[in-house]
Design an enzyme around this catalytic site. Structure first.
Site, PDB file in Angstrom:
ATOM      1  N   HIS A   1       0.866  -1.173   0.000  1.00 56.55           N
ATOM      2  CA  HIS A   1       0.000   0.000   0.000  1.00 56.55           C
ATOM      3  C   HIS A   1       0.906   1.227   0.000  1.00 56.55           C
ATOM      4  O   HIS A   1       1.022   1.921   0.995  1.00 56.55           O
ATOM      5  CB  HIS A   1      -0.884   0.040   1.244  1.00 56.55           C
ATOM      6  CG  HIS A   1      -1.957  -0.983   1.243  1.00 56.55           C
ATOM      7  ND1 HIS A   1      -3.288  -0.665   1.165  1.00 56.55           N
ATOM      8  CD2 HIS A   1      -1.913  -2.324   1.316  1.00 56.55           C
ATOM      9  CE1 HIS A   1      -4.015  -1.778   1.204  1.00 56.55           C
ATOM     10  NE2 HIS A   1      -3.195  -2.793   1.293  1.00 56.55           N
TER      11      HIS A   1
ATOM     12  N   LYS B   1     -12.510   6.617   7.409  1.00 63.70           N
ATOM     13  CA  LYS B   1     -13.068   7.302   6.235  1.00 63.70           C
ATOM     14  C   LYS B   1     -14.591   7.341   6.302  1.00 63.70           C
ATOM     15  O   LYS B   1     -15.220   8.318   5.915  1.00 63.70           O
ATOM     16  CB  LYS B   1     -12.605   6.579   4.959  1.00 63.70           C
ATOM     17  CG  LYS B   1     -13.163   7.172   3.660  1.00 63.70           C
ATOM     18  CD  LYS B   1     -12.404   6.654   2.461  1.00 63.70           C
ATOM     19  CE  LYS B   1     -12.625   5.176   2.241  1.00 63.70           C
ATOM     20  NZ  LYS B   1     -13.938   4.908   1.592  1.00 63.70           N
TER      21      LYS B   1
END
Length: 932
Positions: free
Chosen positions: A144, A588
């Site tokens: 990532h 998020k």
């Protein structure tokens, strides 16, 4: 040495800056260095005192620079930050070594400090052994990347780090110092001439190699050193009693690189096989290298020592192997038994390496002399160790040989256990298709959750491996079944420990777990034998990511564990239920407060369920580098977990810039691993003493704060019209997707611009680069303000929470880090990128207002004058960096306007500005460090 006394560090950063200036002066025309110096000094002056005329002059300078000059200016700032990072890393290492050399008390989080604390608190040698036996520390590398340095850059930075260490020698004369400084300048020149931006988007094989770099260059040195330091600390505190304490090899690395296929179409079953074999090659080569070194050390003659009987028998059993290995020299090492054994071991490993090479080339070629398993290899090492001890050479057995044994126990033949990850709906679709092929099975999609669990349980209860009902299957189903077959064959080829868990993204129901097991049964990975016994070689880790998923963990796990077939399979696999918690998507989704608190409560519920069911539980923390993705100091993060939930075991992801910041240098890796492991040891104290439960009053308050924080966050992100347009226009998120960082797309669905489609990494990265880092703090200020409502007594309660509760303290400390990196003046400039001025003003004012509220509330609750008062080293680092970040942000703003203004069809003009724009992203990432 004082934490906030960084005079030596500032001198080192200045030296590096001057050497970089020399390189720019020698290698580039004067315009680049002049522009860099003008911007650097100008923005430092503006930080000291605002001057509108001076600011306008600097803006005009930026706008007047051509793309090529802008590129070099950005590269200069980026290189400066790389050098500053190296200087800080070296300084911190040197400071730690100085403490050790002076015999001073070691730092918080060291083994020495931790073990002394345990000893002082009455923990006996027997209790310490119990605690050590419970430990399992599992860092997992993931692909990532938000910084994804090229290996070439990592190697160059390592050379600079080693030269910087030489400058710390107080005996270095002026001439010698001058030589080292010239060597440093040479390396900086090489760094300057090396492109930090990838020309091509990396493929998965590149990502695998990037991950393997850290094992080769760092971890093979660091891991044995960790164990030696822990043993030394135990000896210092427990004295003669330490002889009865055995430190087991409890460090196990994992990886997602080549196994994580969620949203990445490039990770196929062939890629997974390649990843496993590449990993195995790296670790076997290290073993061969170390065996060769040992053969130059263990040169004992059979005329002078008598090896143990068991060793002699093992060596005699190798007679046929010796005929092959020593065909050209049959009497090789005939009177040096250990050298002869080591040579035979090396020969066998080299045959394993040949088999791996053949497999990677697409051939099957395995010598009968290969090691069948890592167990056989370890048994050979143990026999040498025990034999050395039998004739008075125990000290030699506990030297280099012991380090090799530690590596073999930690890494086996597989290096890092590869987790497989896929999204839940892919399995549901595959199961539905297979059911549709069988006339005697129901329509899977029409079944209720209870119906699905019942029929899947019945299918898994049938003895034997099920047969496929059809050959004409969809690509999705064929690939999932191929992955299962690949896992089964590689467990046989490499090691039973080759794979970790099968992680199911977006686990919403118990049937999502049973579906994977049903699909795995076709490859013989789980099921029931003809004698009725169960087996399961594929542990499942459900991943709970959203706020809603975290809130429903309890019913999902209870329903899963109520399923007889699943309970039998879990028992067959060791009765350890791994559960993964997603920090990024929950933050998020609902904001930092709701995410942190729901994760905290979820852990307590999971452990309670496991205890009630009589099973073990391992929590897998999906953390990123930034606060918005679960980041922050690892030691404090582990201590902030709910009391009694760690239980000696922790698994956590290491991703993005975390990899290079922690693992580029063995010296830093030893420190980072140490503070993480001591956090694990402290958090597992409940294994030997009674846990102190959370204060119920604090728990109730935190629930209220989380509700208020989530409401504030959703008002902005979910209920503000046009908010998502602001995100895409007022941050460089679209342009981040153009940078060749990783193989995985930045969105789950390319055409979907919703908050739920964009991945957590570009979400955090975009807000971070634009200096409006809402994932790290938005909603905290409003929650604290509204809850206390001006009540002095409530404020006093919050202050007690901060002083007494590690969870709340870590939450506010991490928020301060994100607040310190945010800058509302620069954020206002990014807001001007929005086409809709009214929208920009509305969203920016909301962000600015909450920023001011959160800063005020954080300072009030922590009773501080400045952000990060509790972390002076980080505050000084940020103060030193900020004036250098300012020009890069303004350059990026200029480039974003020009790049976006160019017509989509005008590719040549867009390309002109794209190169410096992408470099601005890299440069800011280097400067801000934890950006994703």
């Amino acid at each position: 040495m004082q934490e906030n006394d960084d005079k030596e560090l500032r001198a080192r950063v200045k030296l590096f800056g001057n050497l970089l200036g020399n390189v720019l002066s020698d290698q580039e025309d004067g315009q680049v260095l002049e522009a860099v110096e003008t911007l650097r000094k100008g923005f430092i002056e503006l930080r000291a005192a605002e001057d509108p005329l001076r600011r306008e002059q600097l803006m005009r300078l930026i706008e007047a620079l051509d793309p090529a000059t802008l590129t070099h200016v950005l590269r200069a700032f980026s290189t400066y930050f790389l050098l500053a990072n190296i200087a800080e890393e070296d300084y911190q290492h040197h400071e730690r070594r100085t403490r050790v050399a002076r015999g001073e008390p070691l730092w918080r989080g060291s083994f020495d400090d931790t073990v002394r604390e345990f000893r002082a608190n009455g923990v006996s040698a027997e209790q310490m052994q119990t605690l050590l036996d419970s430990l399992s520390f599992q860092p997992v590398f993931t692909a990532h990347p938000t910084e994804a340095k090229r290996r070439t850059l990592l190697e160059a930075q390592r050379r600079i780090f080693l030269l910087a260490k030489r400058l710390n020698d107080p005996n270095l004369g002026s001439f010698q110092r001058g030589v080292v400084e010239q060597q440093l300048q040479n390396q900086i020149q090489i760094l300057w001439k090396t492109d930090e931006v990838r020309v091509h988007k990396p493929v998965v094989a590149d990502e695998i190699n990037n991950g393997l770099h850290y094992f080769r260059e760092t971890l093979f040195q660091a891991v044995p050193y960790i164990y030696r330091n822990l043993e030394r600390a135990l000896g210092n505190s427990y004295g003669s009693e330490a002889a009865s304490i055995r430190v087991p090899s409890f460090i196990r690395y994992g990886s997602w690189i080549g196994g994580d296929r969620d949203g990445n179409p490039f990770v196929t079953h062939e890629v997974t096989a390649m990843a496993v074999r590449m990993q195995s090659k790296v670790v076997l080569r290290e073993y061969v290298r170390r065996l060769d070194e040992l053969s130059h050390l263990l040169t004992h003659s059979s005329s002078l020592v008598r090896p143990s009987l068991s060793f002699a028998e093992r060596l005699a059993a190798d007679s046929k192997l010796a005929q092959v290995a020593f065909a050209e020299e049959p009497r090789r090492y005939s009177h040096e038994p250990y050298r002869r054994k080591l040579a035979l071991m090396s020969y066998r490993l080299q045959r394993n390496l040949e088999a791996l090479k053949a497999a990677l080339d697409g051939h099957e070629e395995r010598s009968p002399w290969c090691y069948a398993s890592e167990r056989d290899f370890l048994d050979d090492l143990y026999s040498i160790r025990d034999s050395l001890r039998s004739h008075g050479d125990g000290n030699l057995a506990d030297a280099d040989l012991k380090d090799l044994i530690r590596l073999a126990e930690s890494f086996g033949f597989y290096l890092a256990a590869l987790d497989i990850r896929q999204e839940s709906t892919r399995h549901t679709e595959a199961v539905a298709e297979l059911f549709a092929c069988a006339p005697n099975l129901p329509d899977y999609m029409s079944l209720s959750e209870e119906g699905r669990l019942q029929v899947l349980g019945e299918m898994l209860s049938h003895a034997g491996t099920p047969l496929l009902y059809a050959e004409d299957l969809s690509e999705n189903t064929r690939e999932i079944l191929a992955v299962m077959r690949t896992v089964a064959s590689l467990r046989e080829e490499i090691s039973p420990r080759t794979f970790g868990a099968y992680v199911i993204s977006m686990t919403h129901a118990a049937s999502h777990v049973m579906e994977v097991l049903f699909l795995a049964s076709f490859a013989g990975l789980c099921g029931r034998r003809s004698d009725g016994s169960w087996y399961c070689d594929l542990p499942i880790s459900p991943l709970f990511e959203t706020i809603d998923d975290l809130a429903h963990i309890e019913p999902v796990l209870n329903q899963l564990l109520d399923c007889e077939a699943y309970r039998a399979l879990l028992a067959a696999s060791g009765d350890v239920q791994e559960v993964m918690l997603g920090y990024s998507d929950s933050c998020k989704d609902g904001g930092i407060l709701a995410s942190a608190w729901n994760l905290y409560q979820a852990q307590r519920r999971i452990v309670t369920i496991a205890g009630r069911r009589g099973i073990q539980c391992r929590l897998f923390h999906g953390r990123g580098g930034t606060v918005g993705r679960g980041g922050g100091p690892t030691h404090d993060a582990i201590l902030a977990q709910p009391a009694g939930t760690v239980q000696g075991q922790i698994k956590l992801t290491e991703q993005g810039e975390v990899l290079s910041s922690k693992y580029s240098n063995p010296e830093t890796a030893v420190y980072e691993l140490t503070v993480a492991i001591t956090g694990l040891i402290k958090a597992s104290r409940c294994a030997v003493s009674e846990c102190t439960p959370d204060n119920p009053e604090y728990v109730g308050i935190m629930s209220e704060l989380a509700t208020r924080g989530e409401h504030a966050y959703r008002e902005l992100t979910d209920r503000t019209p046009g908010f998502i347009d602001y995100f895409y226009e007022a941050t460089p998120v679209n342009e981040i997707g153009l940078l060749n960082l990783g193989s995985r797309p930045s969105h789950r669905k390319k055409a979907d611009r919703s908050k739920y489609s964009v991945r957590a990494i570009p979400w955090v990265f975009g807000w971070g680069l634009s200096r409006q880092i809402i994932p790290g703090w938005y909603g905290i200020g409003a929650a604290l303000r509204d809850w206390q409502h001006g009540d002095a007594q409530r404020l006093a309660t919050l202050r007690r929470m901060y002083d007494e509760w590690p969870f709340f303290r870590a939450l506010l400390s991490n928020a301060q880090m994100s607040l310190a990196k945010s800058d509302m003046t620069i954020a206002a400039e990014y807001a001007t990128l929005c086409a809709d001025v009214t929208l920009a003003e509305t969203v920016y004012e909301a962000i600015h207002g909450e920023y001011a509220t959160t800063v005020a509330q954080a300072l009030c609750v922590t009773q501080s004058d400045h952000l990060l008062n509790d972390n002076p080293r980080l505050r000084l680092s940020l103060d030193r960096r900020t004036p250098y970040l300012d020009p890069m942000n303004h350059i990026q703003l200029c480039l974003l306007r020009r790049f976006r203004a160019a017509e989509q069809g005008a590719e040549a003009e867009r390309a002109l500005w794209l190169n410096p724009l992408l470099r601005s992203i890299n440069a800011l990432a280097n400067g801000m460090r934890n950006t994703g």
